[in-house]
Design a protein around this motif. Structure first.
Motif, PDB file in Angstrom:
ATOM      1  N   THR A  39      25.154  39.244  41.557  1.00  0.00           N
ATOM      2  CA  THR A  39      25.872  38.888  40.320  1.00  0.00           C
ATOM      3  C   THR A  39      25.633  37.423  39.982  1.00  0.00           C
ATOM      4  O   THR A  39      24.926  37.107  39.024  1.00  0.00           O
ATOM      5  N   ARG A  62      39.474  23.997  42.186  1.00  0.00           N
ATOM      6  CA  ARG A  62      40.065  25.274  41.748  1.00  0.00           C
ATOM      7  C   ARG A  62      41.561  25.301  42.056  1.00  0.00           C
ATOM      8  O   ARG A  62      41.971  24.935  43.160  1.00  0.00           O
ATOM      9  N   ASN A  66      44.584  30.786  42.588  1.00  0.00           N
ATOM     10  CA  ASN A  66      43.542  31.674  42.069  1.00  0.00           C
ATOM     11  C   ASN A  66      42.762  32.272  43.241  1.00  0.00           C
ATOM     12  O   ASN A  66      41.912  31.615  43.829  1.00  0.00           O
ATOM     13  N   HIS A  71      33.719  39.050  50.868  1.00  0.00           N
ATOM     14  CA  HIS A  71      32.453  39.787  50.876  1.00  0.00           C
ATOM     15  C   HIS A  71      32.182  40.316  52.277  1.00  0.00           C
ATOM     16  O   HIS A  71      32.229  39.551  53.244  1.00  0.00           O
ATOM     17  N   ARG A 125      34.434  43.014  48.202  1.00  0.00           N
ATOM     18  CA  ARG A 125      33.242  43.734  47.746  1.00  0.00           C
ATOM     19  C   ARG A 125      32.127  43.680  48.777  1.00  0.00           C
ATOM     20  O   ARG A 125      32.102  42.800  49.641  1.00  0.00           O
ATOM     21  N   SER A 146      32.723  32.166  42.643  1.00  0.00           N
ATOM     22  CA  SER A 146      31.444  31.731  42.087  1.00  0.00           C
ATOM     23  C   SER A 146      31.244  30.249  42.420  1.00  0.00           C
ATOM     24  O   SER A 146      32.215  29.490  42.487  1.00  0.00           O
ATOM     25  N   SER A 184      31.054  40.237  39.210  1.00  0.00           N
ATOM     26  CA  SER A 184      31.356  41.649  39.439  1.00  0.00           C
ATOM     27  C   SER A 184      32.504  42.160  38.558  1.00  0.00           C
ATOM     28  O   SER A 184      33.394  41.406  38.169  1.00  0.00           O
ATOM     29  N   ARG A 198      38.632  42.781  35.380  1.00  0.00           N
ATOM     30  CA  ARG A 198      37.540  41.976  34.803  1.00  0.00           C
ATOM     31  C   ARG A 198      36.352  42.899  34.580  1.00  0.00           C
ATOM     32  O   ARG A 198      35.921  43.585  35.508  1.00  0.00           O
ATOM     33  N   GLY A 234      42.892  34.344  37.918  1.00  0.00           N
ATOM     34  CA  GLY A 234      41.813  33.541  37.346  1.00  0.00           C
ATOM     35  C   GLY A 234      41.727  33.652  35.834  1.00  0.00           C
ATOM     36  O   GLY A 234      41.196  32.773  35.159  1.00  0.00           O
TER      37      GLY A 234
END
Ligand code: TXA
Ligand code: MG
Length: 352
Positions: A39, A62, A66, A71, A125, A146, A184, A198, A234
């Motif tokens: 992604t 950040r 959030n 992974h 994920r 990200s 994603s 999302r 987020g």
């Protein structure tokens, strides 16, 4: 700190296993490593270490409420991350993992509150990208947002990560461009009816083919619905923004082109330097009304998703003050593109 840049051959990552092991060790020692996924590039840390996770929030700037996506590299590790697995989660994993789908489930108690942003659920994920998979196999589950500064467009190339995070993190794995280019799709499957939080490259209709009708989080219906507590925290923050401000012009293609020409020709706009986000199909119409960049081919919407974040960053290189952008359809992957674009524009839309 010195940020080490390690190039890995995307097609033959086993040739670069030493570099991948080096990065896995950094993660085991609570350091930060940016790595490619299918992604966007992620900024990875040990999902079980609150000390390491705090470093992610600091490097990105950040907000700490959030939460991050964890992974994993195989289904066995799922039990380390989540507390229970629902039937809809099972079906979606079978259909789309490994791949660009994040599932929100009840959190396992091993996962610190820093990783889940204080929630009792956790996003997880199993990525498709082989370099990501090999890294996670070596290190164990990796929490990764990200790999951009908070508020900036997500990185789809290692050079974007360097622009935002050089000297702030330990290492960057460069394995070229990310295959999909949008983050994603996130579906909350912690309750009976799955809920889209999302949109992404896996579209609503692809998800509904597997689990039937799903809910759509109301924050996706527009800015009037983004309250203080959207389901994906987020969603309430400024996102994806290049330095320039953006206006999206939405409507039938020929009317959109006409409106953008009208807004940009001669001294029509009061901006110093204007950018036009066009498509392969329309870029010839804008001539020298501004810096014209094509985001892709409308006949192949995947190309638009692939290029969007890169093109938004490219406008910054041209130092434009304002971008007039064509809008996209509210269906399929184009609606996921629009979700990012209208946020980047702060919901500044002209309908024609
Ligand atoms: O494709 C992706 O998902 C990339 C790559 C690196 O995997 N990651 C990514 O992470 O986009 P990030 O942190 O930029 O976006 C994660 C989103 C945020 O909007 C966050 O609020 C939401 O996921 N999220 C995370 N955990 C959640 C949870 N437990 N419940 C609801 N939303 C959650
Ligand atoms: Mg992000």
């Amino acid at each position: 700190m010195l940020t080490k840049l390690l190039k890995v051959d995307y097609l033959n990552p086993t040739n670069d296993i030493d570099k991948i092991k080096e990065c896995a060790n950094i993660i085991k020692l609570d350091g930060l490593v940016a790595f490619p996924t299918e992604t966007v590039y992620g900024l990875g840390a040990n999902a079980f270490s609150s000390n390491a996770i705090k470093k992610i929030y600091k490097a990105k700037g950040r907000p700490s409420d959030n939460p991050l996506i964890v992974h994993i590299s195989n289904l066995e590790d799922l039990n380390l991350v989540v507390g229970s697995i629902t039937q809809s989660a099972k079906l979606l994993m079978e259909a789309f993992w490994p791949g660009p789908l994040t599932l929100v489930l009840r959190k396992n108690k091993n996962i610190p509150m820093e990783t889940s942003g204080g929630l009792d659920t956790i996003a997880v994920r199993l990525p498709l990208n082989n370099v990501a998979k090999m890294l996670i196999e070596e290190s164990g589950p990796i929490a990764a947002p990200s790999a951009n500064l908070s508020g900036k467009p997500s990185p789809t190339l290692a050079k974007h990560v360097i622009q935002d995070l050089n000297t702030k993190i330990n290492a960057i794995i460069d394995a070229g461009a990310c295959q999909f280019g949008l983050e994603s799709t996130i579906v909350d499957v912690s309750n009976d009816t799955p809920c889209l939080l999302r949109p992404g490259s896996i579209t609503i209709s692809m998800v509904e083919k597997i689990v039937g009708k799903i809910d759509i989080d109301k924050s996706l219906h527009g800015k009037d619905f983004i309250n203080e507590s959207p389901k994906a925290p987020g969603m309430k923050y400024k996102h994806y923004s290049p330095n320039a401000s953006i206006t999206v012009v939405l409507g039938e293609e020929s009317k959109v082109v006409k409106k953008i020409i009208e807004l940009t020709k001669g001294n029509a706009s009061h901006f110093n330097k204007v950018g036009i986000l066009a498509t392969d199909n329309t870029k010839i119409y804008y001539e020298d009304n501004g810096i014209v960049l094509s985001v892709g081919d409308r006949q192949k919407p995947n190309t638009i998703a692939y290029n969007l974040f890169r093109i938004l960053r490219e406008f910054d290189n041209y130092k434009v003050d304002h971008i007039f952008s064509e809008g996209f359809l509210n269906e399929g992957i184009e609606s996921s593109v629009m979700n990012r674009l209208i946020k980047a524009a702060g919901y500044n839309i002209i309908y024609v």
